[in-house]
Design a protein around this motif. Structure first.
Motif, PDB file in Angstrom:
ATOM      1  N   TYR A   1      60.503  -4.617  32.624  1.00 40.50           N
ATOM      2  CA  TYR A   1      61.368  -3.687  33.353  1.00 40.50           C
ATOM      3  C   TYR A   1      62.461  -4.426  34.115  1.00 40.50           C
ATOM      4  O   TYR A   1      63.624  -4.003  34.124  1.00 40.50           O
ATOM      5  CB  TYR A   1      60.530  -2.849  34.318  1.00 40.50           C
ATOM      6  N   PHE A   2      62.097  -5.537  34.749  1.00 38.08           N
ATOM      7  CA  PHE A   2      63.086  -6.312  35.504  1.00 38.08           C
ATOM      8  C   PHE A   2      64.163  -6.882  34.587  1.00 38.08           C
ATOM      9  O   PHE A   2      65.358  -6.765  34.863  1.00 38.08           O
ATOM     10  CB  PHE A   2      62.404  -7.439  36.272  1.00 38.08           C
TER      11      PHE A   2
ATOM     12  N   PRO B   1      72.084  -5.027  34.487  1.00 41.38           N
ATOM     13  CA  PRO B   1      73.157  -4.220  33.875  1.00 41.38           C
ATOM     14  C   PRO B   1      74.339  -5.085  33.426  1.00 41.38           C
ATOM     15  O   PRO B   1      75.400  -5.107  34.060  1.00 41.38           O
ATOM     16  CB  PRO B   1      73.550  -3.272  35.006  1.00 41.38           C
ATOM     17  N   THR B   2      74.170  -5.766  32.332  1.00 45.45           N
ATOM     18  CA  THR B   2      75.135  -6.774  31.875  1.00 45.45           C
ATOM     19  C   THR B   2      76.560  -6.255  31.826  1.00 45.45           C
ATOM     20  O   THR B   2      77.476  -6.828  32.432  1.00 45.45           O
ATOM     21  CB  THR B   2      74.744  -7.292  30.477  1.00 45.45           C
ATOM     22  N   ALA B   3      76.775  -5.174  31.084  1.00 46.05           N
ATOM     23  CA  ALA B   3      78.130  -4.647  30.905  1.00 46.05           C
ATOM     24  C   ALA B   3      78.729  -4.207  32.236  1.00 46.05           C
ATOM     25  O   ALA B   3      79.923  -4.427  32.498  1.00 46.05           O
ATOM     26  CB  ALA B   3      78.113  -3.477  29.925  1.00 46.05           C
ATOM     27  N   PHE B   4      77.924  -3.593  33.085  1.00 48.41           N
ATOM     28  CA  PHE B   4      78.405  -3.142  34.387  1.00 48.41           C
ATOM     29  C   PHE B   4      78.878  -4.318  35.230  1.00 48.41           C
ATOM     30  O   PHE B   4      79.963  -4.274  35.841  1.00 48.41           O
ATOM     31  CB  PHE B   4      77.292  -2.386  35.111  1.00 48.41           C
ATOM     32  N   LEU B   5      78.086  -5.395  35.262  1.00 49.42           N
ATOM     33  CA  LEU B   5      78.434  -6.571  36.064  1.00 49.42           C
ATOM     34  C   LEU B   5      79.661  -7.289  35.515  1.00 49.42           C
ATOM     35  O   LEU B   5      80.529  -7.730  36.279  1.00 49.42           O
ATOM     36  CB  LEU B   5      77.242  -7.536  36.116  1.00 49.42           C
ATOM     37  N   VAL B   6      79.736  -7.401  34.191  1.00 42.88           N
ATOM     38  CA  VAL B   6      80.869  -8.097  33.565  1.00 42.88           C
ATOM     39  C   VAL B   6      82.181  -7.372  33.847  1.00 42.88           C
ATOM     40  O   VAL B   6      83.181  -7.996  34.239  1.00 42.88           O
ATOM     41  CB  VAL B   6      80.652  -8.220  32.042  1.00 42.88           C
TER      42      VAL B   6
ATOM     43  N   PRO C   1      67.812   1.482  36.843  1.00 40.32           N
ATOM     44  CA  PRO C   1      67.579   1.918  38.226  1.00 40.32           C
ATOM     45  C   PRO C   1      68.648   1.463  39.203  1.00 40.32           C
ATOM     46  O   PRO C   1      68.795   2.040  40.284  1.00 40.32           O
ATOM     47  CB  PRO C   1      66.228   1.276  38.565  1.00 40.32           C
ATOM     48  N   TRP C   2      69.418   0.416  38.861  1.00 43.74           N
ATOM     49  CA  TRP C   2      70.424  -0.116  39.785  1.00 43.74           C
ATOM     50  C   TRP C   2      71.754   0.637  39.700  1.00 43.74           C
ATOM     51  O   TRP C   2      72.591   0.491  40.581  1.00 43.74           O
ATOM     52  CB  TRP C   2      70.673  -1.601  39.500  1.00 43.74           C
ATOM     53  N   ILE C   3      71.954   1.422  38.653  1.00 43.13           N
ATOM     54  CA  ILE C   3      73.228   2.147  38.495  1.00 43.13           C
ATOM     55  C   ILE C   3      72.956   3.629  38.219  1.00 43.13           C
ATOM     56  O   ILE C   3      73.457   4.215  37.261  1.00 43.13           O
ATOM     57  CB  ILE C   3      74.125   1.528  37.390  1.00 43.13           C
TER      58      ILE C   3
END
Length: 207
Positions: free
Chosen positions: A11-12, A17-22, A97-99
């Motif tokens: 789960y971790f 969120p790779t695309a979100f962070l990039v 869960p972070w976005i």
């Protein structure tokens, strides 16, 4: 305890969120841009950068791969624990869960794990996808068709799938894992499927 460890690690890893962070570094909120999908395809469409699209795909692929490798290292003789880890990696990638529980469609993450865990499923999906894309030249439609058809492929030859799976699991366990993973991916393709149906209706191709 083994189940809990497998779930937490998967789960971790999946929730990164790779695309979100990039794209956030470029001042772009990918959840509100393009299709809103937090994955490699939308990254490319939004940024017009093949490099960024490939980078997001590679990292998302690694998330799935590591979710299997780490649990396999902890429990080398089992199928269920790395399978559970990958399943939750795909789930948290798709419903992050972070976005606000938005996410990608899970294909890259699933591919990363199944290449070790269940290669029969992965190569079957790729083959069906290639045949579909060669006929229709539509990436999303190929994704949608390949997902349920791959499940039918596994259900048709579960013993063969198990033979080449990690630690040759029980057939029922393999079917359960395959169904759950492909169902998560298919759910994330429901909205694109609705759009494709509407497009076909507007062209008079279906009623």
């Amino acid at each position: 305890m083994q189940y809990l460890i497998s779930i937490i690690i998967g789960y971790f890893l999946g929730s990164i969120p790779t695309a979100f962070l990039v794209l956030k570094k470029k001042g772009i909120d990918i959840t509100r841009t393009g299709s809103g999908n937090v994955g490699a395809m939308n990254t490319f469409e939004v940024s017009r950068s093949r490099l960024l699209g490939f980078f997001v795909f590679a990292v998302d692929f690694l998330k799935g791969l590591l979710s299997v490798i780490l649990i396999k290292w902890l429990y080398p003789d089992e199928f269920i624990y790395p399978a559970l880890s990958l399943l939750f990696a795909v789930f948290s990638h798709c419903f992050n869960p972070w976005i606000n529980f938005k996410g990608g469609r899970g294909l890259a993450t699933a591919a990363g794990g199944t290449i070790l865990l269940l290669p029969y499923l992965l190569f079957g999906w790729i083959l069906i996808w290639i045949l579909s894309f060669a006929y229709k030249k539509d990436i999303l439609l190929s994704n949608i068709l390949a997902t349920p058809l791959t499940l039918l492929l596994v259900l048709g030859k579960p013993e063969l799938a198990a033979k080449y799976a990690l630690n040759q699991p029980d057939v029922n366990l393999l079917i359960l894992f395959s169904t759950a993973g492909l169902l998560i991916i298919f759910i994330k393709h429901i909205e694109p499927l609705k759009e494709i149906i509407q497009t076909y209706k507007s062209k008079g191709l279906i009623k």
